[in-house]
Design a protein around this motif. Sequence first.
Motif, short mmCIF file in Angstrom:
data_model
loop_
_atom_site.label_atom_id
_atom_site.label_comp_id
_atom_site.label_asym_id
_atom_site.label_seq_id
_atom_site.Cartn_x
_atom_site.Cartn_y
_atom_site.Cartn_z
N PRO A 191 8.07 11.78 0.53
CA PRO A 191 7.03 12.37 -0.32
C PRO A 191 7.48 13.63 -1.06
CG PRO A 191 6.07 11.66 1.76
CD PRO A 191 7.57 11.51 1.89
N ALA A 192 8.28 14.46 -0.41
CA ALA A 192 8.74 15.70 -1.05
C ALA A 192 9.59 15.40 -2.29
CB ALA A 192 9.52 16.54 -0.06
N TYR A 193 10.44 14.38 -2.21
CA TYR A 193 11.27 14.03 -3.36
C TYR A 193 10.40 13.49 -4.50
CZ TYR A 193 15.46 14.85 -0.65
OH TYR A 193 16.46 15.46 0.08
N ALA A 194 9.51 12.57 -4.17
CA ALA A 194 8.65 12.00 -5.22
C ALA A 194 7.81 13.07 -5.90
CB ALA A 194 7.76 10.92 -4.60
N TRP B 58 -2.72 2.42 2.93
CA TRP B 58 -2.36 1.41 3.93
C TRP B 58 -3.49 1.13 4.91
CZ3 TRP B 58 0.70 -2.27 3.36
CH2 TRP B 58 1.98 -2.13 2.81
N ARG B 59 -4.29 2.14 5.21
CA ARG B 59 -5.39 1.93 6.16
C ARG B 59 -6.35 0.87 5.62
NH1 ARG B 59 -6.78 8.20 7.08
NH2 ARG B 59 -6.30 8.11 4.84
N ARG B 60 -6.58 0.89 4.32
CA ARG B 60 -7.46 -0.12 3.72
C ARG B 60 -6.81 -1.49 3.73
NH1 ARG B 60 -10.10 0.93 -2.14
NH2 ARG B 60 -11.08 2.57 -0.90
N GLN B 61 -5.51 -1.54 3.41
CA GLN B 61 -4.82 -2.82 3.36
C GLN B 61 -4.75 -3.46 4.75
OE1 GLN B 61 -5.39 -2.29 0.33
NE2 GLN B 61 -3.61 -3.37 -0.42
N GLY C 18 0.80 -1.21 0.00
CA GLY C 18 0.00 0.00 0.00
C GLY C 18 0.83 1.27 0.00
N VAL C 19 0.18 2.37 0.36
CA VAL C 19 0.82 3.68 0.34
C VAL C 19 0.21 4.55 1.44
CG1 VAL C 19 -0.87 4.50 -1.38
CG2 VAL C 19 1.29 5.71 -1.11
N ASP C 20 1.03 5.39 2.03
CA ASP C 20 0.53 6.43 2.92
C ASP C 20 0.02 7.54 2.01
OD1 ASP C 20 0.06 8.53 4.66
OD2 ASP C 20 1.87 8.22 5.84
N TYR C 21 -1.21 7.39 1.56
CA TYR C 21 -1.74 8.26 0.51
C TYR C 21 -1.73 9.73 0.92
CZ TYR C 21 -4.71 10.33 -3.01
OH TYR C 21 -5.19 11.13 -4.00
N GLU C 22 -2.13 10.00 2.13
CA GLU C 22 -2.18 11.40 2.58
C GLU C 22 -0.81 12.05 2.51
OE1 GLU C 22 -3.67 14.09 6.41
OE2 GLU C 22 -3.90 11.91 6.43
N ALA C 23 0.23 11.32 2.93
CA ALA C 23 1.59 11.88 2.94
C ALA C 23 2.07 12.18 1.53
CB ALA C 23 2.55 10.93 3.64
N PHE C 24 1.84 11.26 0.59
CA PHE C 24 2.39 11.43 -0.75
C PHE C 24 1.53 12.33 -1.65
CE2 PHE C 24 5.05 8.01 0.64
CZ PHE C 24 6.23 8.20 -0.06
N SER C 25 0.28 12.54 -1.28
CA SER C 25 -0.59 13.38 -2.11
C SER C 25 -0.68 14.81 -1.60
CB SER C 25 -2.00 12.78 -2.18
OG SER C 25 -2.59 12.71 -0.89
N ASN D 231 2.77 2.95 -5.94
CA ASN D 231 1.64 3.75 -5.47
C ASN D 231 2.09 5.06 -4.84
OD1 ASN D 231 -0.82 2.25 -6.12
ND2 ASN D 231 0.06 0.66 -4.83
N GLU D 232 3.32 5.09 -4.34
CA GLU D 232 3.86 6.35 -3.81
C GLU D 232 4.04 7.35 -4.96
OE1 GLU D 232 6.14 4.36 0.03
OE2 GLU D 232 7.29 4.87 -1.75
N TYR D 233 4.62 6.90 -6.06
CA TYR D 233 4.73 7.77 -7.24
C TYR D 233 3.34 8.24 -7.69
CZ TYR D 233 9.55 6.03 -8.23
OH TYR D 233 10.87 5.69 -8.20
#
Length: 291
Positions: free
Chosen positions: A164-167, A255-258, A76-83, A192-194
């Motif tokens: 997240p800042a780098y991506a 990740w919360r869903r996974q 999964g991904v920490d969606y909030e952090a990367f978005s 998913n982070e990208y």
Amino acid sequence: MLYIWRPEFGSALDLINFEFSFYHIDDEYSFSSTEQDISEEESALIHRVDQVFIHSPALMEKKGHLNRNTRYVPNGVDYEAFSSPASEPADLSNIPRPRIGYMGIIKEQLDFEIYIKLAELHPEWSFVFVGPMRNVSAIEGLLERVQKKSNVHFLGGKHKEELPAYAQHFDVGTLCYVVDGYSKFIYPLKINEYLATGRPVVGVPIPSINMYRDVVKIARTAEEWSEAIARCLSVEENSPELIAGRRRRASEYDWRRQVSDIAQTMCEHLGSRYVEELRRVQIAGSAPGHY
């Protein structure tokens, strides 16, 4: 509840008192570039545990039939952090755009032959690698060659919170692996982070990346990579609609869903009381101000 994640820990089944056992397969543990048969050790473990979780489609196909209680739970991904928008990192700000990025461990499974060819074909592109180097003795020669390129930049390892800042400040995210009997089974966290950043992504044709063909460009040869990256840099590929589509796809793997899927499965083994309690906690956690 006993939770095991490597086959060599299978002896815990005979050393620890537990009511339910779980085995989470998150890699091809032979780590061989040539595909190997399932080891007797791992086969025995899969058969003995109450529940198996598997993280990649190729591993699911290879090992998912050995225990009837097997569930596919991808990375999964920490969606909030990367978005969520982050400031441009200082050591990235001086690197010219467009930036073709890789974020993760620098390892021998990366196809540096292709990265070298791309750096030579496109001196106008900057190739940025963010991550620590590990187990690279087999590719020292390739690393020396790629590090000599003036448009290639290795920024070293970063704290998890910085990633997240780098991506977000790459122009294209890359998943350029050597396609072999090991990479066939991986599920890169960074895909998913990208995508959560909305940036275009190019990857190699392995099962876990092929699943994302609707939002990821697939390439194998240096020429295909060159064409795919060039398309990713176009205005059309960076439209608000496509950016939103990539983010939407990544959000499906928060990740919360996974973790919720894993917790639900564990509670089903424990009984209806635990299933109801989990549901109550999930409902409370979805309310404003609860995490």
